[in-house]
Design an enzyme around this catalytic site. Structure first.
Site, PDB file in Angstrom:
ATOM      1  CG  ASP A 263      25.472  16.680  20.620  1.00  0.00           C
ATOM      2  OD1 ASP A 263      25.227  16.706  19.390  1.00  0.00           O
ATOM      3  OD2 ASP A 263      26.611  16.415  21.055  1.00  0.00           O
TER       4      ASP A 263
HETATM    5  C1  NOJ Z   1      27.109  15.234  17.678  1.00  0.00           C
HETATM    6  C2  NOJ Z   1      28.298  15.911  18.240  1.00  0.00           C
HETATM    7  O1  NOJ Z   1      28.453  15.573  19.604  1.00  0.00           O
HETATM    8  C3  NOJ Z   1      28.271  17.421  18.117  1.00  0.00           C
HETATM    9  O2  NOJ Z   1      29.518  17.929  18.501  1.00  0.00           O
HETATM   10  C4  NOJ Z   1      27.921  17.826  16.711  1.00  0.00           C
HETATM   11  O3  NOJ Z   1      27.952  19.222  16.595  1.00  0.00           O
HETATM   12  C5  NOJ Z   1      26.553  17.271  16.378  1.00  0.00           C
HETATM   13  N1  NOJ Z   1      26.589  15.826  16.456  1.00  0.00           N
HETATM   14  C6  NOJ Z   1      26.069  17.698  14.998  1.00  0.00           C
HETATM   15  O4  NOJ Z   1      26.770  17.061  14.016  1.00  0.00           O
END
Ligand code: NOJ
Length: 734
Positions: A263
């Protein structure tokens, strides 16, 4: 490309270039309009790093992405195409119901179609991969991200997650209009303590395996090409550095052979967690644990060379990760066609086309949950007389969930527009009554909502006058959409105070109130329900909001939703979910008992339990009958009920099947959903609804952690929601 060709390409790459392939960077580096989906604290990339990054996130648009691909490929020393990713979680521009609302539809086929629509639009806009589905099981409504999940049930979440993957990917991600799908957040992100985003997750291995992992597994089995790690620690180990989770469980047990991406910034965050002393150590942990691509933390690009030189990471391991990245690019067809489906023409043709809007409307209608309908005040008809629509949502375009970024908010049909479009014979008025909040609010994405104290009295007066004159009032209330989603956990799960005050004031002058609730999470609704004759949860329905609401209010269509995540009486009951374990001191759901499990100030019940939802008609259930009283592994039995529409309108019931193992070597949940069927009947019509009961429905992790069923007495329930007592007993034989 053949595997041999991919490997040959890898053998020609420098170690720097390999590390580059494992880096995903924010589109803000190239485009001021790119979305900000994480922090920018450590956003200092060098020109050299920029030239070799393997992937970009959060830019969209065919023209932009074609140009960007040209630029990036010309700079990349081996002209390797970039792969573009974006969070498309409930529609690209045809924004539809939020995932929790989709959970409420209990309709995976519809969700699959919605994902297909999202993929078509996203692909035309040049995107290659979506960060969806989020398969996190959610049990605590304080967590802001419950809106991105399909709810509290592992079985329903699994069906929905798999449906989304099929909808995005089809049979071949290379095909036109398809996206690669990324299952997230592996694992257990929804279990954050007390619903605090990014906080600790502590789960026993049994609970993790039995309740939290199955939905990810279903989505992976449906063929998802990517998996994203979660931010949280799981039993004290951050997921991006958890070898057991990523190698033993994900790769070996679940058989996942696609690409693992961290993430946003999660690799570097292991320094904050205190399990890596610096960025390089965090990179070492992550790559050795099995994270192929580092989203926005630069730990790989800046650390891998040194780690290889020191012998802490092997180049073969890096090659394996690079292979997975290149394989994904190859499967998407990017080596032959680096733009994939990016096409300005297709964008014009597909985005917000009638067909896509029609599906968005259907998902909205099927997701609305009718919680109360005293005196059958709904549906509205000519007899409902004049109607006053009141509340901050009446004219609002903020009817879409977090993680959706409409280029033009006006594409959302407001409630007023929907009602006026339907043109009912009733005299209708529209007034806001109050603002979303009674103070200035800074929302999580930097958006400011200014409260205008000077406007407040006139707004209130207008609404009260309208309510006095009207025969019926429809209140349109709820959480502001930016109160939900990432980084939007709350200690309260109530409708903002000013809106509740408005509801009370209106109730003083008109008791004939129908309240619509916009929300991304279960809320405390006891008082709302006392002050209203009907209550309907609409979630954030997206582009077709007003049209769907108009149809349902006036009975052109029925609200189809069932509660996907329990609504408690009070936040103090969180986390709450129907499939809890049995206590040694059972609670009978009253406050008249001493020394029983539960609270002294709150009955041990949900206000609206999982599976609950009314229709515009009434259904009766016969007792459950079984085809046999013994079940063995190779001889399933059948459980049947006769369902009858005993009301006056045609309607659709969601008949639900739950099972219970009465005695086990470890304590078993009170009930577990194992099937459901949507049945449409005319007034007076009846139908026998039959479910096959199989041995695998009773499997669990026994005292020795074997996944098995145990012979003994069991129950099967068939009814309208998770509190049904309509059941039959049988014996499971070895
Ligand atoms: C953080 C989020 O937790 C995740 O769900 C998301 O896909 C990513 N950022 C990318 O934007």
């Amino acid at each position: 490309m053949t595997d041999a060709k991919i490997k040959e390409l890898i053998s020609t790459l420098s170690l720097e270039e390999k590390a580059g392939q494992l880096l995903q960077v924010s589109g803000l580096l190239y485009d001021d309009d790119a979305l900000v989906t994480g922090t920018m604290d450590y956003f200092k990339i060098t020109e050299d790093e920029k030239k070799i990054a393997g992937s970009v996130l959060s830019v969209s648009g065919a023209e932009k992405l074609k140009k960007l691909q040209d630029k990036l490929m010309s700079e990349q020393p081996h002209h390797i195409p970039n792969v573009f990713m974006l969070d498309i979680i409930n529609g690209y521009e045809t924004i539809y119901q939020v995932p929790l609302g989709q959970g409420a539809t209990f309709n995976p086929e519809l969700t699959e179609k919605l994902a297909e629509v999202a993929a078509k639009e996203g692909a035309a806009a040049g995107i290659h991969c979506t960060f969806s589905p989020m398969c996190d099981l959610v049990r605590d409504a304080r967590w802001g991200r419950v809106m991105e999940s399909t709810g509290e049930d592992p079985y329903l979440n699994g069906l929905m997650g798999a449906a989304m993957v099929r909808g995005y990917q089809g049979d071949d991600i290379k095909a036109k209009g398809r996206l690669a799908s990324c299952v997230k957040h592996f694992a257990g992100y929804g279990g954050a303590e007390a619903g605090r985003d990014y906080d600790t997750v502590e789960l026993s291995e049994r609970t993790l395996r039995e309740s939290y992992l199955p939905a990810y597994k279903e989505a992976i089995d449906a063929g998802a090409k990517l998996v994203m790690t979660s931010f949280n620690t799981l039993n004290q180990i951050p997921s991006s550095g958890n070898k057991w989770l990523l190698k033993d469980v994900l790769r070996n047990e679940m058989g996942f052979d696609g690409m693992v991406i961290s993430d946003y910034g999660a690799v570097k965050e292991m320094v904050n967690h205190g399990i890596a002393k610096d960025d390089t150590a965090a990179g070492e942990l992550a790559i050795n644990a099995g994270v192929d691509m580092d989203m926005m933390s630069f730990c790989y690009i800046r650390g891998l060379l040194e780690l290889v030189a020191e012998g802490k990471v092997s180049e073969e391991l890096i090659d394996e990760s690079v292979y997975r990245v290149l394989k994904l690019k190859d499967e998407l067809g990017l080596f032959e066609n680096p733009y994939k489906d990016a096409s300005e023409e297709d964008e014009k043709k597909l985005i917000l086309c009638d067909e896509h809007r029609a599906l968005a409307k259907q998902s909205a209608v099927e997701s609305f949950i009718l919680l109360e309908n005293k005196e059958n005040v709904l549906p509205l008809s000519e007899e409902s007389g004049s109607i006053a629509f009141i509340g901050p949502f009446v004219d609002s375009h903020k009817v879409y969930g977090s993680w959706t970024f409409p280029k033009d908010e006006k594409t959302m049909v407001t409630i007023r527009q929907g009602i006026e479009g339907l043109n009912p014979k009733n005299n209708c008025t529209f007034s806001q009554g109050c603002q979303f909040f009674t103070k200035n609010v800074k929302c999580k994405n930097g958006e400011r909502l200014e409260y205008d104290i000077l406007k407040a009295p006139a707004m209130l007066e207008e609404a009260i006058n309208a309510a006095k004159k009207a025969d019926t009032v429809v209140m349109c209330l709820g959480e502001y959409h930016q109160q939900t989603g990432e980084a939007a956990s709350r200690t309260e799960i109530r409708i903002p105070k000013g809106q509740m005050k408005l509801l009370k004031k209106i109730n003083e002058v008109n008791k004939n109130i129908i309240t619509l609730i916009f929300t991304g999470r279960p809320l405390e609704l006891e008082e709302v329900s006392e002050l209203s004759k009907a209550v309907m949860v609409t979630w954030y329905p997206g582009v077709e909001t007003g049209n769907a609401i108009a149809d349902v209010l006036f009975g052109k269509q029925e609200p189809g939703g069932r509660v996907p995540m329990s609504f408690p009486y009070t936040v103090g009951q969180e986390p709450c979910y129907y499939n809890r374990f049995r206590s040694g001191r059972p609670n009978n759901g009253t406050l008249d008992q001493g020394f029983v499990m539960g609270y002294i100030d709150q009955i041990d019940k949900m206000l609206y339990p999982f599976g609950y939802g009314k229709t515009y008609t009434e259904f009766s259930y016969s007792p459950v009958t079984l085809s046999a009283d013994k079940l063995t592994g190779n001889a399933p039995i059948k459980a049947s009920v006769t369902l009858k529409n005993v009301g006056e309108r045609p309607g659709t019931e969601t008949v639900q099947l739950y099972v219970q193992d009465l005695y086990g070597s470890v304590v078993r949940p009170k009930k577990q959903l194992k099937g459901f069927e949507k049945v449409t009947l005319n007034p007076g019509e009846e139908k026998v609804v039959t479910f096959e009961i199989t041995e695998d429905m009773f499997r669990f992790y026994d005292i020795n952690m074997n996944f098995t069923s145990e012979p003994g007495d069991c129950r099967v329930f068939v009814g309208p929601d998770s509190e049904t007592e309509n059941c039959a007993y049988f014996t499971l034989e070895a």
